[in-house]
Motif scaffolding. Structure first.
Motif, mmCIF file in Angstrom:
data_model
loop_
_atom_site.group_PDB
_atom_site.id
_atom_site.type_symbol
_atom_site.label_atom_id
_atom_site.label_comp_id
_atom_site.label_asym_id
_atom_site.label_seq_id
_atom_site.Cartn_x
_atom_site.Cartn_y
_atom_site.Cartn_z
ATOM 1 N N GLY A 47 46.563 29.883 39.651
ATOM 2 C CA GLY A 47 45.652 30.897 40.188
ATOM 3 C C GLY A 47 45.158 30.614 41.592
ATOM 4 O O GLY A 47 44.257 31.288 42.081
ATOM 5 N N ARG A 51 43.252 33.829 43.178
ATOM 6 C CA ARG A 51 41.829 33.840 43.556
ATOM 7 C C ARG A 51 41.654 34.276 45.003
ATOM 8 O O ARG A 51 40.747 35.058 45.321
ATOM 9 C CB ARG A 51 41.220 32.456 43.351
ATOM 10 N N THR A 55 39.433 37.492 46.389
ATOM 11 C CA THR A 55 38.255 37.353 47.248
ATOM 12 C C THR A 55 38.479 37.943 48.633
ATOM 13 O O THR A 55 37.524 38.313 49.307
ATOM 14 C CB THR A 55 37.847 35.879 47.362
ATOM 15 N N ARG A 78 39.460 29.419 37.761
ATOM 16 C CA ARG A 78 39.308 29.913 39.130
ATOM 17 C C ARG A 78 38.904 31.388 39.170
ATOM 18 O O ARG A 78 38.200 31.813 40.082
ATOM 19 C CB ARG A 78 40.636 29.754 39.885
ATOM 20 N N LEU A 79 39.368 32.153 38.197
ATOM 21 C CA LEU A 79 39.123 33.596 38.213
ATOM 22 C C LEU A 79 38.792 34.047 36.787
ATOM 23 O O LEU A 79 39.613 34.688 36.123
ATOM 24 C CB LEU A 79 40.366 34.319 38.758
#
Length: 247
Positions: A47, A51, A55, A78-79
């Protein structure tokens, strides 16, 4: 093929980490239209890129999918709430649900043409009309940078490139996807040194040279005779190809 459950913990550090992820994300975003609202990142691994995609554009809803449990756990950290475990050949997403689908560093792992075709077919299925499929191509060739390390490795046995650009174009065409752009990015931190390449040989990264076999050790011995054992050679440059689904 590597055991990606075992590989997950060191995957990012051994493949350029955040620097490479940043370069990959920047190139992906250069291909992805600003009007896109839903992106599926298939075979998202840890990820680390997923991520960054999420973002970078707050209006873009990003979902990652991967088959390996350890990778899914890392990507979820991470997400949170945006990662699913799924086989890329049978995606658990409804037809025509995404504006963009990405497969970064996936197709080169699929030796069976039927598997590659199934992945591309699924990516085409879940794309909306007018949507974009983006994938890496020619990954192995990107690592051949003309260095002394490459000269030593040149006679090694190689399997045919599963993600050769012309083959990917053919798979895409079979499922109604038309070429729509191409870009590249530097694999920062992935330049090979002789010592790191010896370690990769002995870990099974070179699929036609199994660890422990005499020929593998012969290549390792040749690499060990090169100068500057810990100096990384030139970084590879990876290629991204985009394909559009007619709308």
């Amino acid at each position: 093929m590597l055991d990606y459950d075992k590989e997950a913990g060191r995957y990012d550090a051994s493949r350029g980490g955040e620097a490479r992820a940043a370069a990959a994300t920047e190139s992906l975003l250069a291909l992805i239209p600003g009007t896109a609202t839903r992106l599926l990142d298939i075979a998202c691994g840890t990820g680390i890129v997923t991520r960054r995609l999420a973002t970078a554009r707050p209006g873009l809803r990003v979902t990652g999918a991967d088959l390996t449990p350890a990778m899914v756990r890392m990507a979820t950290a991470r997400l949170p709430g945006a990662i699913v475990r799924a086989d890329s050949r049978r995606l658990p997403f409804r037809t025509a649900c995404a504006d963009v689908v990405t497969t970064v560093w996936l197709l080169h792992l699929l030796d069976d043409p039927a598997d590659r075709d199934a992945v591309v077919a699924e990516c085409a299925r879940v794309l909306r009309p007018g949507g974009l499929y983006v994938t890496t191509v020619d990954k192995a060739a990107a690592h051949d940078v003309g260095s002394d390390v490459d000269a030593v490795l040149a006679p090694r046995p190689r399997r045919p490139a599963a993600d050769a650009a012309e083959q990917v174009v053919a798979h895409a065409a079979r499922h109604g996807l038309q070429p729509s752009g191409r870009t590249s990015f530097r694999g920062t931190g992935q330049g090979r040194s002789p010592r790191s390449t010896i370690a990769d040989l002995r870990r099974g990264w070179f699929t036609q040279l199994p660890p422990g076999e005499p020929r593998t050790e012969e290549f390792a011995a040749r690499l060990a005779r090169l100068p500057d054992q810990d100096r990384p050679r030139v970084d590879p440059v990876f290629t991204l190809c985009a394909f559009r689904k007619p709308g």
